[in-house]
Design a protein around this motif. Structure first.
Motif, PDB file in Angstrom:
ATOM      1  N   ILE A 210      -5.500   2.713  -3.998  1.00  0.00           N
ATOM      2  CA  ILE A 210      -4.515   3.790  -3.863  1.00  0.00           C
ATOM      3  C   ILE A 210      -4.518   4.660  -5.122  1.00  0.00           C
ATOM      4  O   ILE A 210      -4.455   5.892  -5.052  1.00  0.00           O
TER       5      ILE A 210
ATOM      6  N   THR B 265      -5.597  -3.508  -4.001  1.00  0.00           N
ATOM      7  CA  THR B 265      -4.924  -2.442  -3.251  1.00  0.00           C
ATOM      8  C   THR B 265      -4.444  -1.351  -4.200  1.00  0.00           C
ATOM      9  O   THR B 265      -4.601  -0.156  -3.929  1.00  0.00           O
TER      10      THR B 265
ATOM     11  N   ARG C 256       1.686   4.237  -2.927  1.00  0.00           N
ATOM     12  CA  ARG C 256       1.625   5.688  -2.670  1.00  0.00           C
ATOM     13  C   ARG C 256       2.950   6.367  -3.020  1.00  0.00           C
ATOM     14  O   ARG C 256       2.970   7.428  -3.629  1.00  0.00           O
TER      15      ARG C 256
ATOM     16  N   GLU D  46       0.830  -1.204   0.000  1.00  0.00           N
ATOM     17  CA  GLU D  46       0.000   0.000   0.000  1.00  0.00           C
ATOM     18  C   GLU D  46       0.871   1.264   0.000  1.00  0.00           C
ATOM     19  O   GLU D  46       0.663   2.179  -0.786  1.00  0.00           O
TER      20      GLU D  46
ATOM     21  N   GLU E 118      -7.070   7.299  -5.017  1.00  0.00           N
ATOM     22  CA  GLU E 118      -6.717   8.445  -4.169  1.00  0.00           C
ATOM     23  C   GLU E 118      -5.989   9.523  -4.970  1.00  0.00           C
ATOM     24  O   GLU E 118      -6.172  10.707  -4.723  1.00  0.00           O
TER      25      GLU E 118
END
Length: 126
Positions: free
Chosen positions: A90, A86, A51, A47, A93
């Motif tokens: 992300i 996952t 990012r 994760e 986002e």
């Protein structure tokens, strides 16, 4: 054509290439990996690796005169199909406000869990 060797905060290239190239009104980025440019470390969790990779991508876009809002195509390379859920979360986002076209494939990579590159429209003169 303008070449961006490395953006502030992103890791140095691991080979003889530019991190981004501006040609006409487009920015083409090299594949970004989950390495923190300041420390050279990778986060432990997938994760956080996702990012970090997207933050590196954003840094290179900004250095080239673009941003995540102007991305038109993304290529994502994962090392395990189980990472997709996952990765999608992300990814949303960072790019979920107006998702660009995207290709995501599972591949074998050298020492990283994922790599992401993109094409974006130029926003400012560099």
């Amino acid at each position: 054509m303008k070449r961006i060797p490395a953006a502030s905060g992103s890791p140095e290239p691991v080979g003889p290439y530019s991190q981004a190239v501006v040609s006409g009104n487009l920015v083409f980025t090299a594949g970004q990996i989950p390495v923190d440019g300041a420390t050279g470390d990778q986060p432990d969790s997938f994760e956080e690796q996702a990012r970090q990779t997207l933050r590196n991508l954003e840094s290179n876009l900004l250095a080239a005169g673009s941003d995540l809002d102007h991305v038109i195509k993304v290529n994502g390379y994962l090392t395990d199909p189980s990472q997709l859920e996952t990765y999608n979360r992300i990814y949303m986002e960072f790019l979920g406000h107006a998702p660009p076209a995207r290709t995501t494939v599972c591949v074998s990579l050298w020492g990283v869990a994922l790599e992401i590159d993109c094409i974006a429209e130029l926003v400012t003169k560099t």
